[in-house]
Scaffold this active site. Structure first.
Site, short mmCIF file in Angstrom:
data_model
loop_
_atom_site.label_atom_id
_atom_site.label_comp_id
_atom_site.label_asym_id
_atom_site.label_seq_id
_atom_site.Cartn_x
_atom_site.Cartn_y
_atom_site.Cartn_z
CD GLU A 1 8.45 -48.22 29.34
OE1 GLU A 1 9.69 -48.33 29.23
OE2 GLU A 1 7.89 -47.16 29.67
CG ASN B 1 18.92 -47.22 28.00
OD1 ASN B 1 20.10 -46.90 27.98
ND2 ASN B 1 18.51 -48.39 28.47
CB SER C 1 20.46 -52.30 30.20
OG SER C 1 20.54 -51.90 28.85
S1 SF4 Z 1 15.25 -46.29 35.71
FE1 SF4 Z 1 16.20 -47.70 34.23
S2 SF4 Z 1 14.86 -49.50 34.17
FE2 SF4 Z 1 13.71 -47.81 35.08
S3 SF4 Z 1 12.61 -46.87 33.40
FE3 SF4 Z 1 14.52 -45.74 33.64
S4 SF4 Z 1 15.94 -46.74 32.23
FE4 SF4 Z 1 14.22 -48.16 32.49
#
Ligand code: SF4
Length: 284
Positions: free
Chosen positions: A133, A224, A267
């Site tokens: 990212e 995350n 995820s």
């Molecule tokens: S919604 Fe999920 S995929 Fe999108 S930024 Fe947040 S953690 Fe990442």
């Protein structure tokens, strides 16, 4: 032993949508093959392995330009973490069929950065060096300076925006933003922690209070998941284990544990979490 579950937890909308798009692609007889993926769709080996087994070729996500140039033809999947415009345009020029699964939250950060740059701003980006990212954002312009929380910042102009990676620990972001605002009162701030990340971290903090240990279920490479662990340990001082599969439970000493709190990353597939919960029930 009491098991406490953080709610919400587990797979977020952004990851679910990316998986859904790829499943449709795999089922579509019109799909141009071979299918390539630029890096891992999300940081979860189980999900990525399943796609590889279905014939998707995973390319090096670090040297993206080189990876794209190595493809003669076919379909290229951009992952949920997003890519810079330069990489997108390169794939277009090569005539590849593009499937872009970038999360809308990441795209929103791209849009803010691009708009501010067009208005003459410099950008400070608070993110993890080398994370896809971060790399996608940095590739948007050379007016973006990557920073960490050491506060080592090159002199900034009057028009500067501070913005951040979507999956960082929210407390860490709030602390850094406060410090920077004190030092540079004119700086503009855009806190882009996504709501899925924020809600999972908030819920984990509430549910781990008073627990003897906490389990975060997810991939060790997932930012995350790492953020969940960091928030719980730093704010609630609860020993936290990041576990990937049911087998990892064997290495944890439950002998003095009366309460275990459990959460999972954005995820992490539900099947993995369910398998771990089933096993934990046996420890009661
Ligand atoms: S919604 Fe999920 S995929 Fe999108 S930024 Fe947040 S953690 Fe990442």
């Amino acid at each position: 032993m009491i098991i406490k579950f953080a709610v919400p937890q587990g797979m977020c909308g952004g990851v679910a949508s990316a998986i859904n798009q790829i499943e449709k692609l795999l089922q579509d007889p019109q799909t141009v093959k071979p299918i390539y993926m630029l890096g891992s769709l999300v940081h979860n080996k189980i999900i990525v392995n399943q796609f590889q087994e279905q014939g998707i070729i995973i390319l090096d996500g670090v040297n993206k330009e080189e990876s794209i140039n190595s493809i003669p033809f076919g379909t290229i999947i951009f992952t949920a973490h997003g890519v810079s415009d330069k990489i997108y345009d390169l794939a277009l020029k090569k005539g590849l069929k593009i499937v872009d699964t970038t999360c809308p939250n990441v795209l929103k950060t791209h849009e803010i950065v691009k708009k501010k740059i067009s208005e003459g701003y410099d950008i400070l980006f608070f993110g993890i060096k080398g994370h896809p990212e971060t790399e996608g954002i940095l590739g948007l312009s050379n007016k973006i300076q990557l920073i960490d929380d050491s506060m080592k910042i090159s002199p900034i102009s009057k028009k500067t925006l501070l913005i951040n990676q979507t999956t960082l620990p929210f407390k860490q972001v709030q602390t850094l933003y406060k410090k920077i605002k004190n030092k540079y009162p004119l700086i503009e701030l855009a806190d882009e922690i996504c709501s899925a990340t924020y809600q999972r971290q908030k819920a984990a903090l509430e549910q781990t209070k008073g627990a003897d240990i906490c389990l975060v279920v997810g991939d060790i490479m997932s930012n995350n998941c790492q953020s969940l662990k960091q928030v719980i340990e730093s704010e609630n001082n609860v020993k936290t284990y990041l576990i990937e599969t049911v087998n990892d439970l064997k290495s944890i000493d439950f002998s003095n544990v009366n309460t275990v709190a459990l959460t999972s990353g954005a995820s992490t597939p539900k099947t993995i979490v369910d398998a771990i919960i089933n096993e934990l029930e046996k420890y009661k």
